[in-house]
Design an enzyme around this catalytic site. Sequence first.
Site, short mmCIF file in Angstrom:
data_model
loop_
_atom_site.label_atom_id
_atom_site.label_comp_id
_atom_site.label_asym_id
_atom_site.label_seq_id
_atom_site.Cartn_x
_atom_site.Cartn_y
_atom_site.Cartn_z
N TYR A 280 0.80 -1.23 0.00
CA TYR A 280 0.00 0.00 0.00
C TYR A 280 0.83 1.28 0.00
O TYR A 280 0.31 2.34 -0.30
CB TYR A 280 -1.04 -0.01 1.13
N TYR A 312 -7.14 -6.17 9.86
CA TYR A 312 -6.83 -6.44 11.27
C TYR A 312 -7.44 -7.76 11.75
O TYR A 312 -7.23 -8.16 12.87
CB TYR A 312 -7.41 -5.32 12.16
N ASP A 328 -7.38 9.44 13.18
CA ASP A 328 -8.68 9.59 12.51
C ASP A 328 -8.53 9.76 10.99
O ASP A 328 -9.50 10.01 10.29
CB ASP A 328 -9.48 10.76 13.12
N GLN A 335 -8.46 3.76 3.30
CA GLN A 335 -8.39 2.84 4.45
C GLN A 335 -9.76 2.61 5.08
O GLN A 335 -9.90 1.82 6.02
CB GLN A 335 -7.45 3.40 5.51
N ASP A 441 15.04 -0.27 -32.44
CA ASP A 441 15.51 -0.98 -31.25
C ASP A 441 16.58 -2.00 -31.65
O ASP A 441 16.37 -3.21 -31.59
CB ASP A 441 14.28 -1.66 -30.60
#
Length: 669
Positions: A280, A312, A328, A335, A441
């Site tokens: 994350y 959690y 907070d 989240q 290339d």
Amino acid sequence: MKALILNSGLGSRMGVLTSEHPKCMTEISAHETILSRQLKQIADAGIEEVVITTGYYDGVLVNYCNSLDLPLNFTFVKNPIYDQTNYIYSIYCAKDYLDDDIILMHGDLVFEHEVFDRVLASPVSCMTVSSTLPLPEKDFKAVVRDGMVMKVGVEFFNEAMEAQALYKLLKDDWKVWLNKIVEFCENDKRKVYAENALNELEGAANIHALDVENLLCSEIDNPEDLAIVTAKLKEIESRTVYMCFASDIIHGGHIAIIKKAQKLGKLIIGVLSDEAVASYKRMPLVPASERKLMFENIAGVYKVVDQDTLSYRANLEKYKPSIVVHGDDWVTGFQRPIRDEVTDILATYGGKLVEYPYSSDPKYAEIDARTRSDLAMPDIRRGRLKRMLDAKGLVTAMEAHDGLTGLIVENTVVHQEGGAHQFDAMWISSLCDSTAKGKPDIELVDMTSRFRTIEDITEVTTKPIIFDGDTGGKTEHFVYTVRSLERLGVSMVIIEDKTGLKKNSLFGTEVVQTQDTIENFSAKIKAGKKAQRTKEFMICARIESLILEQGMEDALTRAFAFAEAGADAIMIHSRKKDPSEIQEFIEKFRAKDQTTPIVLVPTSFNSVTEDEWKERGANIIIYANQLMRAEVPAMQKAAETILQNHRAEECDAMLMPFKDIIRLIPAEV
Ligand code: SPV
Ligand code: MG
């Protein structure tokens, strides 16, 4: 600010418990007394000056306070006529030491940390009351009008609330009350409560009612009170509090929230795994094992545990914490789903979520920015690819061919299921680097120019870099390239087993291409490995057998030989839409070699998801040219639209305003 604790009285209702010491020295748990708890709370709040009025057993009390060895300066003031007066006179005796903001408390009062925190945080003078507890028959009640304490005494039942003698008194308000106390005592009114003087002021001391509802804030008058308070304290102290940390540095903001959380109960800290952090934000600078050590060494942290996922759930179900603490900042934003899951789980067993305001202190933002700029440094950037591979198992890389595309790879984030998805690394493709310069290339763009592209990108980004080294050139040249790439902070070079005039693999057998011999290419790998100076730099051998239709056996023989020669990873390439030959290669390679990372460039075989590749045993997925293929048609369309209309107006709808583009460009990396 000073604390004033009134301890002159005997506490005769405590019976034998006070036969050898004053009431405040009554034990309320195996490790503390009423007074030691109050003093620790005062010291924890950063108050240094404590005035204690004494009377009965004053010598015992003074020795006891000093023996606690707390960072407090005590002023003991003995009320010489403690047995004939009430505490109003003790305050009178101490008046010369009280010219400050005052925290006033009775010596028999026990309150939980949250109560004291609220008292300390009050911007106005206040007294603790409870709107939820029943009015006591014989103890203090406060008459509260419009939130202000008008009177305090045992005799008030109208407009009254249960009240406890725990006050915060701002200096000016305190002065008003203290003057009245002085007046009382000098007029021989010494056997009343100090609150009798307060009551004559009719609210002039500006004391607000601070409602602590059912939180523990009780005086201990008799053995029954003691039993109730002791039981409640035990319950409070057995509470567990859970917090999760992802950060690899600990700054004052973290410590402040940890200290707050500790006051709510025994603090368990979950340390987010490297893989979960990388999923994350970015690969942590400090691995989880080290981060755990840091938290274990913070005083007062009860336990440190692993948290393997952003969710959690596993830890909440395992440890069943009474309280989860978080900033907070997760109330909104990506989240939020994680928070929702936490509240749902807590609700199943009556747990509570406590959120503190997220610290937006610029000094912490500066520390973060400094950490970010460290990430861009070659030595720190180089090693992160290997660590990420270890932590995540599968790493993704997106093509970047200049500073701007580098920024897009660096900053593009998609929020899904409470996580933030982003590319782990950058691929500096020979095809796109050449195309950006309008060149074919064919190893025409020389290394000096390719290095310039790397620098353009590293100047503005932090993510690890995988460099397309084409054939690696002559072995004698390749060894120099390896060292240059290491110095630039590149993590991996991929060289392909072709020789002569290399053409892009996507042409396959439509053009003449020659594959190098196993011996030659193995020698090149060995020479490169010998030349490298840092231990984390990786050389990946790219096998062109499937592109050049040499068969699976040839591809596998080469893969094992190159791994044997020291290649840190194997890239297998295909230009088929059908992924089955790549899947077959992985299966057969993994049957014999479970550890060498496998790199894929699924430009043609693009239907398989990253998760599925991971499951099959691949480790690096490179999106080799999609950004360039997106920009070219967009640019052509804009050019054509202007030519068709002889003006730019019609083109506007397909353009991004420049102010949005500028936002991609950091003021400072
Ligand atoms: C490149 O991106 O330059 C590559 C990958 O080498 S591919 O174009 O698929 O050959
Ligand atoms: Mg290439």
